[in-house]
Design an enzyme around this catalytic site. Sequence first.
Site, PDB file in Angstrom:
ATOM      1  N   MET A  66       0.847  -1.203   0.000  1.00  0.00           N
ATOM      2  CA  MET A  66       0.000   0.000   0.000  1.00  0.00           C
ATOM      3  C   MET A  66       0.876   1.245   0.000  1.00  0.00           C
ATOM      4  SD  MET A  66      -2.873  -1.358   2.643  1.00  0.00           S
ATOM      5  CE  MET A  66      -1.877  -1.357   4.112  1.00  0.00           C
ATOM      6  N   ASP A  67       1.414   1.594  -1.167  1.00  0.00           N
ATOM      7  CA  ASP A  67       2.387   2.672  -1.266  1.00  0.00           C
ATOM      8  C   ASP A  67       1.737   3.939  -1.796  1.00  0.00           C
ATOM      9  OD1 ASP A  67       5.635   2.902  -2.947  1.00  0.00           O
ATOM     10  OD2 ASP A  67       4.830   3.865  -1.148  1.00  0.00           O
ATOM     11  N   GLY A  68       2.130   5.091  -1.260  1.00  0.00           N
ATOM     12  CA  GLY A  68       1.694   6.357  -1.844  1.00  0.00           C
ATOM     13  C   GLY A  68       0.781   7.196  -0.972  1.00  0.00           C
TER      14      GLY A  68
END
Lengths: 263, 302
Positions: free
Chosen positions: A37-39
């Site tokens: 779950m990047d960003g």
Amino acid sequence: MGGGIRQLLEQVHRLSRRCLFRVLSMGPLPTHLAFIMDGNRRYAKKRGLEDGSGHKAGFSALMSMLQYCYELGIKYVTVYAFSIDNFRRKPEEVQSLMDLMLEKIKSLLDKESIVHEYGIRVYFIGNLGLLNDQVRAAAEEVMKATAKNSRVVLLVCVAYNSTDEIVQAVKRSCVEKADRDVERIQLVDIEENMQMSVAPEPDILIRSSGETRLSNFLLWQTGNSQLFSPDALWPEIGLRHLVWAILNFQRSHSYLEKKKKQL
Amino acid sequence: MVSLFSVVLTFIGIILIPGLLISRRLSVPFSIRNILRFIKLAAASQNDDEEERNEKRGTMGEKEKRGGLPKHVAIILDGNRRWSQKRGLGTSDGHKAGARRVMENAKDCFAMGINTVSLFAFSTENWARPEVDEVNGLMSLFEENFRSELPFFQRDKIKISVIGNRTKIPQSLLGLIRETEEATKSYEGKHLILAIDYSGKFDILQACKSLAEKAKNGVIQVEDIDESVIDKELMTKCSDFPNPDLLIRTSGEQRISNFFLWQSAYTELYFPNVLWPDFGEAEYLQALTWYQQRQRRFGRRV
């Protein structure tokens, strides 16, 4: 009036999703999906929001994703919530993340939560000793409370590093085989000692925000997983990304099955 | 009346049909904006091609050394069979073309200042390929190349290491491997690692066995085993830069297929669509340019 229309729209969405998922189920479906779950922080910056709200928006995106996955019938979902490397971030950010996690972990125990709606068994995977006592206690409580659920499984990797998981598994294998012939250590011995052995290997690994690296996540388990990196930041991730990932998976699936039969 | 008709037909012929063909080829929705975009791109790519050609002729090496170059590039050589099928050739021709490409690309890599290059030549899973001839053909191809390229490695002072499980490799090839490693072991600065009969899980398993042995003999304590201890036991310990900065897998498949698992914890993964025998200097430059634009945070804030 507004609420009624919203409910109607929600029902329409649900119905059209069901039709879409019926079509998708005509082909092979993955058993296990993993998400990095990047960003979240970039999302908050983009929208000019304060720092913590990116992660909150990320949590809502996660809940929607889980709902779609379980509606589609995917049995195992793993998410990379917090890496051991993330402890090296600024103390204020780490603390706010821990507070958010505590709040959300506790909310999983609510009667109306997604856990009860879908009968989810929750595992917390990682070096839980590195977490503060409250978060660890809450995590253990959720694991105990959901231990009897068996329909679908959610694995939350927190205080996790794949290299750390492998080190622990290697240590346990060494101790187990200490008095016996070390030559007889097999792959299965290491695999049995991995925390992630409660789930099969992921079929697809999705990392949001367009970065294409594993960042020390499930290195052992994703040797044969399809990697997918949509450009969308995690809070912007939606149904279309999931559908696209599954379509790609279905495309290469028959080739992979042939290869697996050869082994 | 006729003139109106002819105007309409001309419009269809000149604008609509090519527009539909373009949007179909590019898989984008048919709209004026996309067509204009395509025209701009086509014009721009003409210029880009020219610029690239000029750059290559000129100071290519210096340009690349300026930015952040990877110290260790790992490559999964995928697509030989598909390449040969596309051209109606046999599988062995595909592998031969792939082998030629390996030598050319290795020279380019080292010329650009990259220290270590690893190649996934043969995976443990490849033994199970249905055509026995293909596996035997590959083994003879390896032998042929080791024999013919040794003088080149010695001339350019490239250190060769072969990593993998050596128990199934034919004796003749094993002898050549030992000879090549021995002849090039003292070279520094350029290191070519060939993974033959290699699997990432097997690598970690053999490290585990070696550590268990050491623990049994009292050389180390089990509690002292940590990540750096395992780093020193993996087969990549032969290199100064065991962890690749960039991993390239050709042919568009987006999988690691059990190549470096432990070592690619923070590696940037690049998946070009080109098949391996077609992966040349231009594609290499593209990969390095892409790498230079990555923001590597290793879990922390930038």
